[in-house]
Enzyme design. Sequence first.
Site: not given
Length: 335
Positions: A13, A43
């Site tokens: 992340d 993503h």
Amino acid sequence: MPSTVIVGGFFGDEGKGKIIAYLALKDKPSIAVRGGVGPNAGHTFTIDGRAYKVRMLPSAVAYKGCRLMIGAGVLIDPDVLLHEIREFDASDRVVVDNQAGIIEERHKEIDRAGEHSKAIGTTGSGSGPANADRASRILKLAKDVESLARLTGDVSMLVNDALDKGEHVLIEGTQGTFLSLYHGTYPFVTSKDVTASAICSDIGIGPKRVDDVLVVFKAYVTRVGSGMLEDELDREEARRRGWLEVATVTGRERRAAPFNIRLAKRAVMLNSATQIAVTKLDVLFPECKHARVYEQLSNDAKRFIESIEDELKVNVTLIGTGEDVYDIIDRRLTC
Ligand code: IMP
Ligand code: MG
């Protein structure tokens, strides 16, 4: 550069999706290929105010001109993959390696129900149990799955052939360095190594075929699930600073801490970083939001970037300053 591998420097992340989408649109690779664990990774990239999320396709799907591949080391959830292929209308440009592993319903059930998975705080995507089956050599492979028949091929051969021809290939890692099964905060890690070498192995290229290793750090550190997080802020403080994020795959709140230079140094070492990207600089320095040239940054923001470069001895070539893929400072030509 003909081949660039992009990996996360912290716990996933870091904003790899946005960086990869930008690089794809800007550099126009002929192939973008995804390594990493599988659909446990989410993503996100935003173009013209619309957020796109991918769990199986490379984030380079943002650029319509490249072929999208998934390496042999990656786990495939056929439902998730086929859904994304439809959503992005990408069926004619996707190739899944024949030998990619397949996540089945029972893997997800074990991952969601198991006490140990809960203690680790896994994503419940079935990735850990499927990789356990792969190590036991009982996992089904993509070439055995009818619904994938038109998508499968020899990804390592296609990628190596493209590199032989001098074509540009973008190699997308997932998760982050300290979620690596080998180099991370074991046992609070994912089910595979996810450092740059492992990502190359996932897609079937040798270490000498990589020209650039881009390690992506966020301007602060976040982590979902259990495991150590040095200098962790309490939830209220994280919220006050605007660092309280929600995970793409699980919807869980992410824990947050300030940028950790010691971890960053180790990530540079473990991945042999040649370039660094720092994302979400605008969250630390709101006055920098949407900046697209370095000179637009405030002195505090410049000092933050320069201190990272001084400590890590690697250039910060890309700086994220907002959600949009083009909210970025690209210093690759000037560094
Ligand atoms: P698993 O990969 O689902 O087995 O989860 C193991 C650990 O890795 C958990 O702490 C997850 O939250 C974390 N994890 C796995 N994939 C990602 C990712 O893409 N981003 C952030 N954390 C992840
Ligand atoms: Mg993510």
